[in-house]
Design a protein around this motif. Structure first.
Motif, PDB file in Angstrom:
ATOM      1  N   SER A  77     -69.710  48.211 -40.004  1.00  0.00           N
ATOM      2  CA  SER A  77     -70.618  47.342 -39.251  1.00  0.00           C
ATOM      3  C   SER A  77     -70.122  45.904 -39.336  1.00  0.00           C
ATOM      4  CB  SER A  77     -72.032  47.452 -39.817  1.00  0.00           C
ATOM      5  OG  SER A  77     -72.487  48.782 -39.640  1.00  0.00           O
ATOM      6  N   LEU A  78     -70.193  45.207 -38.202  1.00  0.00           N
ATOM      7  CA  LEU A  78     -69.572  43.887 -38.104  1.00  0.00           C
ATOM      8  C   LEU A  78     -70.114  42.912 -39.153  1.00  0.00           C
ATOM      9  CD1 LEU A  78     -69.374  43.353 -34.225  1.00  0.00           C
ATOM     10  CD2 LEU A  78     -67.576  44.174 -35.769  1.00  0.00           C
ATOM     11  N   ALA A  79     -71.411  42.965 -39.422  1.00  0.00           N
ATOM     12  CA  ALA A  79     -71.987  42.004 -40.373  1.00  0.00           C
ATOM     13  C   ALA A  79     -71.392  42.199 -41.762  1.00  0.00           C
ATOM     14  CB  ALA A  79     -73.510  42.163 -40.415  1.00  0.00           C
ATOM     15  N   ILE A  80     -71.130  43.437 -42.111  1.00  0.00           N
ATOM     16  CA  ILE A  80     -70.552  43.718 -43.434  1.00  0.00           C
ATOM     17  C   ILE A  80     -69.091  43.299 -43.459  1.00  0.00           C
ATOM     18  CG2 ILE A  80     -69.864  45.655 -44.928  1.00  0.00           C
ATOM     19  CD1 ILE A  80     -72.692  46.731 -44.499  1.00  0.00           C
ATOM     20  N   ARG A 101     -62.403  45.959 -34.575  1.00  0.00           N
ATOM     21  CA  ARG A 101     -63.555  45.481 -35.349  1.00  0.00           C
ATOM     22  C   ARG A 101     -63.135  44.350 -36.298  1.00  0.00           C
ATOM     23  NH1 ARG A 101     -68.509  47.866 -35.759  1.00  0.00           N
ATOM     24  NH2 ARG A 101     -68.771  49.678 -34.437  1.00  0.00           N
ATOM     25  N   ALA A 102     -62.010  44.558 -36.982  1.00  0.00           N
ATOM     26  CA  ALA A 102     -61.548  43.531 -37.931  1.00  0.00           C
ATOM     27  C   ALA A 102     -61.250  42.233 -37.190  1.00  0.00           C
ATOM     28  CB  ALA A 102     -60.317  44.025 -38.675  1.00  0.00           C
ATOM     29  N   SER A 411     -84.579  36.728 -47.282  1.00  0.00           N
ATOM     30  CA  SER A 411     -84.528  36.846 -45.828  1.00  0.00           C
ATOM     31  C   SER A 411     -83.764  38.095 -45.413  1.00  0.00           C
ATOM     32  CB  SER A 411     -83.892  35.594 -45.210  1.00  0.00           C
ATOM     33  OG  SER A 411     -82.536  35.526 -45.575  1.00  0.00           O
ATOM     34  N   ALA A 412     -84.090  38.553 -44.218  1.00  0.00           N
ATOM     35  CA  ALA A 412     -83.488  39.779 -43.708  1.00  0.00           C
ATOM     36  C   ALA A 412     -83.116  39.573 -42.249  1.00  0.00           C
ATOM     37  CB  ALA A 412     -84.475  40.927 -43.828  1.00  0.00           C
ATOM     38  N   ARG A 413     -81.991  40.121 -41.857  1.00  0.00           N
ATOM     39  CA  ARG A 413     -81.495  39.933 -40.508  1.00  0.00           C
ATOM     40  C   ARG A 413     -81.151  41.301 -39.917  1.00  0.00           C
ATOM     41  NH1 ARG A 413     -76.475  38.028 -39.019  1.00  0.00           N
ATOM     42  NH2 ARG A 413     -75.802  38.089 -41.182  1.00  0.00           N
ATOM     43  N   LEU A 414     -81.645  41.567 -38.708  1.00  0.00           N
ATOM     44  CA  LEU A 414     -81.255  42.791 -38.003  1.00  0.00           C
ATOM     45  C   LEU A 414     -79.804  42.609 -37.558  1.00  0.00           C
ATOM     46  CD1 LEU A 414     -82.381  45.523 -36.813  1.00  0.00           C
ATOM     47  CD2 LEU A 414     -82.649  44.272 -34.664  1.00  0.00           C
ATOM     48  N   VAL A 415     -78.898  43.441 -38.053  1.00  0.00           N
ATOM     49  CA  VAL A 415     -77.479  43.265 -37.716  1.00  0.00           C
ATOM     50  C   VAL A 415     -76.972  44.359 -36.778  1.00  0.00           C
ATOM     51  CG1 VAL A 415     -76.916  41.895 -39.764  1.00  0.00           C
ATOM     52  CG2 VAL A 415     -76.732  44.394 -39.865  1.00  0.00           C
TER      53      VAL A 415
END
Ligand SMILES: *Cc1c(COP(=O)(O)O)cnc(C)c1O
Length: 430
Positions: A77-80, A101-102, A411-415
């Motif tokens: 996943s891009l956020a990770i 992706r990278a 805080s939490a973000r929908l990724v």
């Protein structure tokens, strides 16, 4: 007025997951709030857990010329990826899709290593054009083809050969890769000849050597054994006049799924590097390719109980997550801890259930014989779901893939948005 209480100790195998006032949290965020807002099944990851896992490797490699290439097939996943790129990681990729992706998160191409037994010519061209740091080559045929492709585009492909040290990683047969019967790597006995061949090919430049013996390894011994065998080869290859600049020891370190006790990454690498020094290779650049051990224990999957179905032989707890979301139990009979989002108190009146999904396969189970105190509508968290879950998720039974949330402190973000059903037939026609 309620006094906010301090959280309980983190759950085993879930370093940033704990109950506070009986409610399950990831870092400072209530999982029930996230489930309410984003629906279920829902993957939730802890940023602090990922960075802590990475820091253990960084401590172990401190003072070395080293690069940690996150094996992104564990969770791409891009956020990770962005989180790990910003923290100084390179990437281990196994397809052109992973390369894109990278690149999409701004990874430094020279810090990307391209692994995998079946790279296509097109993938090779794209990776050469992007300027990846190293191709990890897994067969003689691949050496020839990569050289040809490199010559055709006027490039010189940096390569290492993945050697198969014939070491038993003592893990599940499906995730053991370092034995002779595996499709991976070039046999130890043929490695020297392969390096001589590579050194003669016009499109290749030998830069390193590589091995990866398996996954979910919980002991230091297989790593030590593999290291000895790889270093024997480095000695022989260099004696043949081919310098080896970097040594890539792969990934594979296990995590705690069910009381597993793998060595800590820092302790393991201090031990391994001491051996490397003792053998006179302390000056070499070190590459590692950890996947699971960076993200596995950082993620949970939240799911809702749909129905309880008591039976004569088995009781079933039917939940809204399934093998398409969490394929590891079906694939490897893997164990994931499953806990309620609301602490259920004494386990006296718990009932033993098989926790299963809605998919039409008997293999669709998430946990067997679990003692739970639950009702329909309750929510559960499947722990250690950060690696090889979302990245292996499928659309079987036309089930949209789950949403993902990254938690950072309070805080939490929908990724990743939950997939829409219409997404699933994009490109199809009647
Ligand atoms: C899968 C893989 C890894 C990562 O393995 P983990 O067990 O997730 O650490 C590293 N290198 C290669 C070549 C792989 O295929």
């Amino acid at each position: 007025m309620t006094v906010p209480s301090t959280p309980t100790a983190p759950l085993p195998g879930a370093p940033f997951v704990s109950y506070r006032d009986g409610q399950l949290m990831v870092e400072g965020v209530l999982l029930s709030d996230l489930a309410h807002r984003h629906g279920t099944p829902l993957f939730v990851y802890s940023k602090a857990a990922i960075l802590a896992a990475l820091a253990a490797y960084q401590r172990g490699l401190a003072g070395r010329q080293a690069l940690i290439c996150y094996a992104m097939k564990a969770n791409s996943s891009l956020a990770i990826l962005k989180l790990l790129a910003d923290a100084g990681c390179g990437f281990d990729i196994v397809s052109a899709g992973e390369l894109e992706r990278a690149l999409a998160v701004g990874a430094t191409p020279s810090q990307i290593v391209f692994s995998g037994v079946g790279k296509t010519r097109q993938e090779m061209r794209r990776a050469l054009e992007a300027g990846v740091g190293c191709f990890n080559i897994e067969s003689l045929a691949e050496l020839d083809v990569l050289s040809e492709v490199a010559v055709s585009v006027g490039a010189l492909a940096p390569i290492s050969i993945r050697v198969n040290p014939n070491v038993d990683a003592r893990t599940h047969p499906y995730i053991s890769t370092g034995l002779k019967g595996n499709k991976f790597g070039i046999a130890h006995e043929q490695a020297l000849a392969a390096y001589r061949h590579a050194a003669r090919l016009p499109g290749l430049r030998v830069v390193g050597i590589d091995c990866h013996i398996g996954s979910q390894i919980t002991e230091a011994a297989p790593y030590l054994e593999a290291m000895e065998r790889v270093l024997d080869l480095v000695t022989a290859i260099e004696a043949a006049g081919i310098p080896i600049q970097h040594i890539d020891f792969g990934g594979g370190l296990g995590i705690d799924y069910n009381g597993d006790t793998p060595p800590a990454a820092d302790a393991l690498w201090r031990q391994l590097l001491a051996r490397l020094d003792a053998r006179g290779f302390g000056d070499r650049r070190i590459l590692l390719e950890p996947g699971r051990s960076l993200v596995g224990n950082a993620g949970v999957c939240v799911t809702e109980v749909l129905f309880l179905k008591p039976g004569e032989q088995k009781n079933f707890c039917i939940v809204d997550a399934a093998m398409n979301d969490l394929p590891r139990p079906a694939l490897y009979e893997a164990f994931h801890r499953i806990v309620p989002l609301t602490e259920s108190g004494g386990a006296n009146d718990a009932v033993t259930y098989d926790v299963v999904g809605p998919v039409c396969e008997s293999g669709d189970w998430l946990g067997r014989d679990r003692a739970l105190k639950v009702q329909a509508g309750d929510r559960l968290a499947v722990l250690s779901a950060g690696a090889y879950c979302m990245s292996m998720a499928s659309n079987y039974n036309t089930r949209p893939r789950a949403a993902e949330v990254l938690v950072d402190g309070d805080s939490a973000r929908l990724v990743r948005e939950r997939e829409a059903v219409q997404d699933l037939w994009r490109g199809e026609s009647v």
